[in-house]
Scaffold this active site. Sequence first.
Site, PDB file in Angstrom:
ATOM      1  N   GLY A  91      14.760   2.350   3.297  1.00  0.00           N
ATOM      2  CA  GLY A  91      14.790   0.921   4.129  1.00  0.00           C
ATOM      3  C   GLY A  91      16.097   0.987   4.904  1.00  0.00           C
ATOM      4  N   VAL A 100      20.151  -4.801   5.720  1.00  0.00           N
ATOM      5  CA  VAL A 100      20.990  -4.696   4.497  1.00  0.00           C
ATOM      6  C   VAL A 100      21.265  -2.996   4.448  1.00  0.00           C
ATOM      7  CG1 VAL A 100      21.377  -4.580   1.992  1.00  0.00           C
ATOM      8  CG2 VAL A 100      20.425  -6.589   3.222  1.00  0.00           C
ATOM      9  N   LYS A 111      15.384  -9.362  -5.563  1.00  0.00           N
ATOM     10  CA  LYS A 111      15.454 -10.422  -6.593  1.00  0.00           C
ATOM     11  C   LYS A 111      13.887 -10.598  -7.044  1.00  0.00           C
ATOM     12  CE  LYS A 111      15.696 -12.866  -2.393  1.00  0.00           C
ATOM     13  NZ  LYS A 111      16.341 -12.375  -1.401  1.00  0.00           N
ATOM     14  N   ILE A 123      28.543 -12.616  -3.513  1.00  0.00           N
ATOM     15  CA  ILE A 123      29.029 -13.213  -4.349  1.00  0.00           C
ATOM     16  C   ILE A 123      29.132 -12.157  -5.608  1.00  0.00           C
ATOM     17  CG2 ILE A 123      29.379 -15.136  -5.696  1.00  0.00           C
ATOM     18  CD1 ILE A 123      28.274 -16.691  -3.470  1.00  0.00           C
ATOM     19  N   LYS A 179      16.298 -15.926  -8.496  1.00  0.00           N
ATOM     20  CA  LYS A 179      17.637 -15.660  -8.348  1.00  0.00           C
ATOM     21  C   LYS A 179      18.012 -16.243  -9.823  1.00  0.00           C
ATOM     22  CE  LYS A 179      18.626 -15.182  -3.421  1.00  0.00           C
ATOM     23  NZ  LYS A 179      19.067 -16.064  -2.464  1.00  0.00           N
TER      24      LYS A 179
END
Length: 440
Positions: free
Chosen positions: A10, A14, A105, A136, A205
Amino acid sequence: MKPINIGILGLGTVGSGAVGVLRNNAAEISRRLGRDVNVLMVATRSEEKARAVCTPETKVTADPFDVIKHPEIDIVVELFGGTDIAKDLVLQAIENGKHVVTANKKLLAEYGNEIFALAEQKNVMVNFEAAVAGGIPIIKALREGLSANNIRTIAGIINGTSNFILSEMREKGSDFADVLKQAQALGYAEADPTFDIEGHDAGHKITIMSALAFGTPVNFNACYLEGISKLDSRDIKYAEELGYRVKLLGITRKSEKGIELRVHPTLIPESRLLANVNGVMNAVRVDADMVGETLYYGPGAGSLPTASAVVADIIDISRLITADSGNRVPHLAFQASEVKAQRMLDMDEIISSYYLRVEADDKPGVLGQIANLLAKENVSIEALIQKGVIDKTNAEIVILTHSTIEKQIKNAIAEIEALDSVNTPVVMIRMESLHDKRGE
């Protein structure tokens, strides 16, 4: 040392970001790792896009199974998302002895147990920092940084779309529908925003974080989901007047009775750091027995922040690629033999404080009736305020309660709604004080 060869599935936001991070920070990554990381192959439908972001040496294929079959690829980076083809690809990559990095996720929250079990069997690593809260490093904190602690509670703003909408509703007094259109125009919300605004994304998440915190299998089916689409701007305004902010929180908490796992709008005291996280930013608060309260704040999405987490996972796997399984960090933070199912609490069993808004006839005795019904269910009132008369006959009453069992508040609400003087359903929003337990 021999370079680490990776294959990327992909080249969306991202994936393209990860290629860019590996290219632009190649020297820094090599200094940290002691070897180069080489993007050997990418799977994408657009060869033109691949050629725009990858080096000429990178092989391009439209068939993602070419990547996971390639004998020279050490790490497969899954960035397709979803659970259809992604699940098959990840499981086959593991079967082929490839290590896996994923930002997916949904895949881990719904099929993580199967994936991690196969990875243990095949002695490969599955890393997923980018799957929760973007850039994060909360997964690393839960798996490693806080490993000396018993974790008690995690509460997080972990969906940027919902947080943006709630921030705009508070700051501008706008209705939900209007802010949603704005979020879609800005690219913060999808054309079909259900996954974000109804709590599914946050639920995936917090499910992953709960498993890491308490050493349980991932169990998305046990997660209570309540979104923000039914929130009224009046309640956000009243909450602020009372010193609270409304946030969509993912919460997991362990007690002697079991584990809470829930996502819903929540009133937080405005003095709390978490209450002041606005816009599309994310933050996760962890309360643990030794360190107390820690807060992790930053961008929860976006090309480069999420790619940063993906590449960090690639570096971590590359450092441990020759280590035996006993010297690697376990997938769910605890040794696989110690990951055990624990009792998950039903929502009726949780203990919380509550915000209630009641529309009732503006006549003597109504407040007393409502207070008596709450007392009958052992619900103690912290504050009861009549906000004013809506029209000539109806008044709005706002009630804040002390901590109580949710079943009792639901019983009281049902009895209040049955009163002839109450004209509309009672609005209920849960409240969390977010105290460090050591300071209470």
